[in-house]
Design a protein around this motif. Structure first.
Motif, mmCIF file in Angstrom:
data_model
loop_
_atom_site.group_PDB
_atom_site.id
_atom_site.type_symbol
_atom_site.label_atom_id
_atom_site.label_comp_id
_atom_site.label_asym_id
_atom_site.label_seq_id
_atom_site.Cartn_x
_atom_site.Cartn_y
_atom_site.Cartn_z
ATOM 1 N N ILE A 115 0.836 -1.205 0.000
ATOM 2 C CA ILE A 115 0.000 0.000 0.000
ATOM 3 C C ILE A 115 0.866 1.249 0.000
ATOM 4 N N GLU A 161 -0.487 3.532 -2.915
ATOM 5 C CA GLU A 161 -1.818 4.048 -2.580
ATOM 6 C C GLU A 161 -1.760 5.190 -1.573
ATOM 7 N N GLN A 171 3.118 3.082 -9.637
ATOM 8 C CA GLN A 171 1.918 2.910 -10.461
ATOM 9 C C GLN A 171 2.235 2.182 -11.769
ATOM 10 N N CYS A 207 -4.798 8.555 -9.143
ATOM 11 C CA CYS A 207 -4.201 7.612 -8.187
ATOM 12 C C CYS A 207 -5.181 7.317 -7.093
#
Length: 137
Positions: free
Chosen positions: A89, A93, A123, A137
């Motif tokens: 993550i 993220e 990404q 995003c």
């Protein structure tokens, strides 16, 4: 309809030291909805960085204790995830720019290039995709 993407609930963070326990964050609460921006402001030493680093799980586990509260991201408690799940993550993220400019952004490189590097790495974008600015995003 607003969707809560990040919720910090009654967060308490302490550090174990040679002289005892020091509480750095007491009862922090906030929600961030998808598409919103949140600014955390306060005096030096008020716990802004500790709060952000707690969300990112960047504080040393050997000396840090989250004694109360929860950090819920996209419906999942970050405090219950494995190191690998957090690593997956972090950066892709959730990310942060540290407040010390000498350790966060390289002054010899253009800011756009540095942001592009993060997008390309986390990404999996091509240079052209990252440069276009037409991404979410």
């Amino acid at each position: 309809m607003k969707k809560t993407i990040l919720k910090v609930e009654d967060l308490h963070v302490s550090f174990k030291t040679q002289t005892g326990k020091i509480t750095a964050v007491r009862g922090v609460n906030f929600e961030l909805n998808k598409g919103e921006t949140l600014a955390i402001v306060g005096e030096s030493g008020s716990g802004k960085s500790v709060t952000a680093k707690s969300i990112m799980q960047l504080l040393p586990k050997s000396t840090t204790e989250i004694s109360k509260g929860d950090i819920v991201y996209d419906g999942k408690s970050l405090l219950e995830l494995s190191s690998k799940q957090i690593t997956d993550i972090r950066g892709s993220e959730i990310s942060m720019v540290f407040q010390d400019p000498m350790t966060s952004l390289n002054p010899t490189m253009k800011v756009g290039k540095q942001i592009m590097e993060g997008l390309q790495r986390h990404q999996k974008m091509t240079k052209q995709q990252a440069r276009s600015g037409h991404w979410k995003c």
